[in-house]
Design a protein around this motif. Structure first.
Motif, PDB file in Angstrom:
ATOM      1  N   VAL A 181       0.852  -1.184   0.000  1.00 25.58           N
ATOM      2  CA  VAL A 181       0.000   0.000   0.000  1.00 25.58           C
ATOM      3  C   VAL A 181       0.891   1.238   0.000  1.00 25.58           C
ATOM      4  O   VAL A 181       1.846   1.331   0.773  1.00 25.58           O
ATOM      5  CB  VAL A 181      -0.945   0.022   1.220  1.00 25.58           C
ATOM      6  N   PHE A 182       0.551   2.166  -0.887  1.00 23.59           N
ATOM      7  CA  PHE A 182       1.325   3.385  -1.059  1.00 23.59           C
ATOM      8  C   PHE A 182       0.423   4.606  -0.906  1.00 23.59           C
ATOM      9  O   PHE A 182      -0.765   4.539  -1.192  1.00 23.59           O
ATOM     10  CB  PHE A 182       1.930   3.441  -2.477  1.00 23.59           C
ATOM     11  N   ILE A 183       1.020   5.716  -0.501  1.00 22.79           N
ATOM     12  CA  ILE A 183       0.346   7.009  -0.598  1.00 22.79           C
ATOM     13  C   ILE A 183       0.403   7.389  -2.077  1.00 22.79           C
ATOM     14  O   ILE A 183       1.391   7.124  -2.749  1.00 22.79           O
ATOM     15  CB  ILE A 183       1.096   8.082   0.232  1.00 22.79           C
ATOM     16  N   ALA A 184      -0.638   8.030  -2.572  1.00 20.76           N
ATOM     17  CA  ALA A 184      -0.633   8.530  -3.946  1.00 20.76           C
ATOM     18  C   ALA A 184      -1.207   9.940  -3.945  1.00 20.76           C
ATOM     19  O   ALA A 184      -2.169  10.226  -3.231  1.00 20.76           O
ATOM     20  CB  ALA A 184      -1.464   7.633  -4.854  1.00 20.76           C
ATOM     21  N   ASN A 185      -0.608  10.800  -4.729  1.00 22.30           N
ATOM     22  CA  ASN A 185      -1.069  12.181  -4.868  1.00 22.30           C
ATOM     23  C   ASN A 185      -1.482  12.423  -6.306  1.00 22.30           C
ATOM     24  O   ASN A 185      -0.864  11.892  -7.234  1.00 22.30           O
ATOM     25  CB  ASN A 185       0.048  13.156  -4.499  1.00 22.30           C
ATOM     26  N   LEU A 186      -2.514  13.246  -6.477  1.00 22.15           N
ATOM     27  CA  LEU A 186      -2.927  13.596  -7.831  1.00 22.15           C
ATOM     28  C   LEU A 186      -1.818  14.360  -8.540  1.00 22.15           C
ATOM     29  O   LEU A 186      -1.109  15.156  -7.916  1.00 22.15           O
ATOM     30  CB  LEU A 186      -4.189  14.465  -7.811  1.00 22.15           C
ATOM     31  N   LYS A 187      -1.687  14.116  -9.834  1.00 24.03           N
ATOM     32  CA  LYS A 187      -0.703  14.856 -10.630  1.00 24.03           C
ATOM     33  C   LYS A 187      -1.092  16.320 -10.712  1.00 24.03           C
ATOM     34  O   LYS A 187      -0.262  17.200 -10.617  1.00 24.03           O
ATOM     35  CB  LYS A 187      -0.586  14.259 -12.033  1.00 24.03           C
ATOM     36  N   LYS A 188      -2.386  16.582 -10.902  1.00 29.07           N
ATOM     37  CA  LYS A 188      -2.912  17.946 -10.946  1.00 29.07           C
ATOM     38  C   LYS A 188      -4.169  17.961 -10.093  1.00 29.07           C
ATOM     39  O   LYS A 188      -5.072  17.161 -10.304  1.00 29.07           O
ATOM     40  CB  LYS A 188      -3.269  18.358 -12.377  1.00 29.07           C
ATOM     41  N   ASP A 189      -4.234  18.868  -9.135  1.00 27.91           N
ATOM     42  CA  ASP A 189      -5.395  18.923  -8.240  1.00 27.91           C
ATOM     43  C   ASP A 189      -6.697  19.160  -8.982  1.00 27.91           C
ATOM     44  O   ASP A 189      -7.714  18.586  -8.683  1.00 27.91           O
ATOM     45  CB  ASP A 189      -5.221  20.024  -7.189  1.00 27.91           C
ATOM     46  N   LYS A 190      -6.701  20.026  -9.941  1.00 29.42           N
ATOM     47  CA  LYS A 190      -7.941  20.370 -10.641  1.00 29.42           C
ATOM     48  C   LYS A 190      -7.873  19.868 -12.078  1.00 29.42           C
ATOM     49  O   LYS A 190      -7.815  20.645 -13.016  1.00 29.42           O
ATOM     50  CB  LYS A 190      -8.163  21.872 -10.601  1.00 29.42           C
ATOM     51  N   SER A 191      -7.867  18.578 -12.218  1.00 31.30           N
ATOM     52  CA  SER A 191      -7.814  18.001 -13.558  1.00 31.30           C
ATOM     53  C   SER A 191      -9.139  17.327 -13.870  1.00 31.30           C
ATOM     54  O   SER A 191     -10.069  17.353 -13.082  1.00 31.30           O
ATOM     55  CB  SER A 191      -6.672  16.980 -13.638  1.00 31.30           C
ATOM     56  N   ARG A 192      -9.185  16.685 -15.000  1.00 34.34           N
ATOM     57  CA  ARG A 192     -10.411  15.965 -15.372  1.00 34.34           C
ATOM     58  C   ARG A 192     -10.629  14.757 -14.473  1.00 34.34           C
ATOM     59  O   ARG A 192     -11.653  14.113 -14.517  1.00 34.34           O
ATOM     60  CB  ARG A 192     -10.370  15.562 -16.832  1.00 34.34           C
ATOM     61  N   TYR A 193      -9.642  14.433 -13.650  1.00 27.79           N
ATOM     62  CA  TYR A 193      -9.752  13.313 -12.721  1.00 27.79           C
ATOM     63  C   TYR A 193     -10.173  13.795 -11.340  1.00 27.79           C
ATOM     64  O   TYR A 193      -9.833  13.206 -10.333  1.00 27.79           O
ATOM     65  CB  TYR A 193      -8.408  12.582 -12.624  1.00 27.79           C
ATOM     66  N   SER A 194     -10.925  14.868 -11.275  1.00 32.24           N
ATOM     67  CA  SER A 194     -11.276  15.474 -10.003  1.00 32.24           C
ATOM     68  C   SER A 194     -12.168  14.578  -9.141  1.00 32.24           C
ATOM     69  O   SER A 194     -12.437  14.915  -8.006  1.00 32.24           O
ATOM     70  CB  SER A 194     -11.926  16.833 -10.219  1.00 32.24           C
ATOM     71  N   LEU A 195     -12.631  13.441  -9.661  1.00 30.78           N
ATOM     72  CA  LEU A 195     -13.395  12.527  -8.830  1.00 30.78           C
ATOM     73  C   LEU A 195     -12.505  11.859  -7.794  1.00 30.78           C
ATOM     74  O   LEU A 195     -12.990  11.283  -6.839  1.00 30.78           O
ATOM     75  CB  LEU A 195     -14.104  11.464  -9.690  1.00 30.78           C
ATOM     76  N   TYR A 196     -11.207  11.958  -7.975  1.00 29.32           N
ATOM     77  CA  TYR A 196     -10.264  11.451  -6.983  1.00 29.32           C
ATOM     78  C   TYR A 196      -9.927  12.547  -5.983  1.00 29.32           C
ATOM     79  O   TYR A 196      -9.804  13.709  -6.351  1.00 29.32           O
ATOM     80  CB  TYR A 196      -8.958  10.998  -7.640  1.00 29.32           C
ATOM     81  N   PRO A 197      -9.716  12.176  -4.731  1.00 34.16           N
ATOM     82  CA  PRO A 197      -9.255  13.166  -3.754  1.00 34.16           C
ATOM     83  C   PRO A 197      -7.780  13.487  -4.013  1.00 34.16           C
ATOM     84  O   PRO A 197      -7.091  12.734  -4.710  1.00 34.16           O
ATOM     85  CB  PRO A 197      -9.440  12.446  -2.419  1.00 34.16           C
ATOM     86  N   PRO A 198      -7.252  14.561  -3.432  1.00 38.63           N
ATOM     87  CA  PRO A 198      -5.850  14.930  -3.669  1.00 38.63           C
ATOM     88  C   PRO A 198      -4.856  13.884  -3.160  1.00 38.63           C
ATOM     89  O   PRO A 198      -3.770  13.742  -3.683  1.00 38.63           O
ATOM     90  CB  PRO A 198      -5.670  16.242  -2.921  1.00 38.63           C
ATOM     91  N   VAL A 199      -5.249  13.129  -2.108  1.00 32.41           N
ATOM     92  CA  VAL A 199      -4.395  12.082  -1.546  1.00 32.41           C
ATOM     93  C   VAL A 199      -5.217  10.806  -1.436  1.00 32.41           C
ATOM     94  O   VAL A 199      -6.359  10.826  -0.974  1.00 32.41           O
ATOM     95  CB  VAL A 199      -3.871  12.479  -0.145  1.00 32.41           C
TER      96      VAL A 199
END
Length: 139
Positions: free
Chosen positions: A22-40
């Motif tokens: 299990v890893f921490i993951a961060n969004l590449k861009k906070d406000k991208s088209r993948y905004s359904l994901y949280p920032p972390v």
């Protein structure tokens, strides 16, 4: 090691079990088209060839979604690792408050309040869990 996703960058390992890491993951861009994901997020990963248990966990998470005391599952993604191996990734809510076991320990033997347990208890889901012989403990 396991590669990054389309919308996220893999960070430090925060856990390792018999079925994956299990890893921490961060969004590449906070406000991208993948905004359904949280920032972390937390990303549970294993090589596709040995990821059957994590894939079953995804099915299970889909069946129990909606309980406020169960972490959210944001989906799954296949990435390519350093050596070209295909990696299955389960994208999960990052529970920064620690594990359920740690919360229970912090009660000094009193356990969780009954009301908290009742809120999450659902006869139908409990039957599905028992019939599916599902037991899952992260340590």
């Amino acid at each position: 090691m396991y590669g990054d996703g389309a919308a996220w960058v893999r960070g430090v390992m925060i856990g390792k079990g018999s079925f994956g890491c299990v890893f921490i993951a961060n969004l590449k861009k906070d406000k991208s088209r993948y905004s359904l994901y949280p920032p972390v997020m937390a990303v549970k990963s294993a090589e596709v060839s040995v990821s059957g248990s994590i894939q079953k966990e995804k099915e299970f998470m889909d069946n129990i979604s909606g309980c406020p005391y169960v972490i959210n599952c944001f989906g799954e993604e296949i990435t390519n690792g350093e050596n070209g191996q295909m990696v299955y990734n389960l994208l999960l809510e990052y529970g920064s408050g620690g594990t359920l076991a740690e919360v229970i320990k912090s009660t000094n033997g009193k356990g969780l309040p009954e009301l908290d347990v009742r809120r999450c208890y659902d006869q139908k889901k409990n039957r599905e869990i028992r019939e599916g012989n599902v037991i899952h403990i992260d340590r």
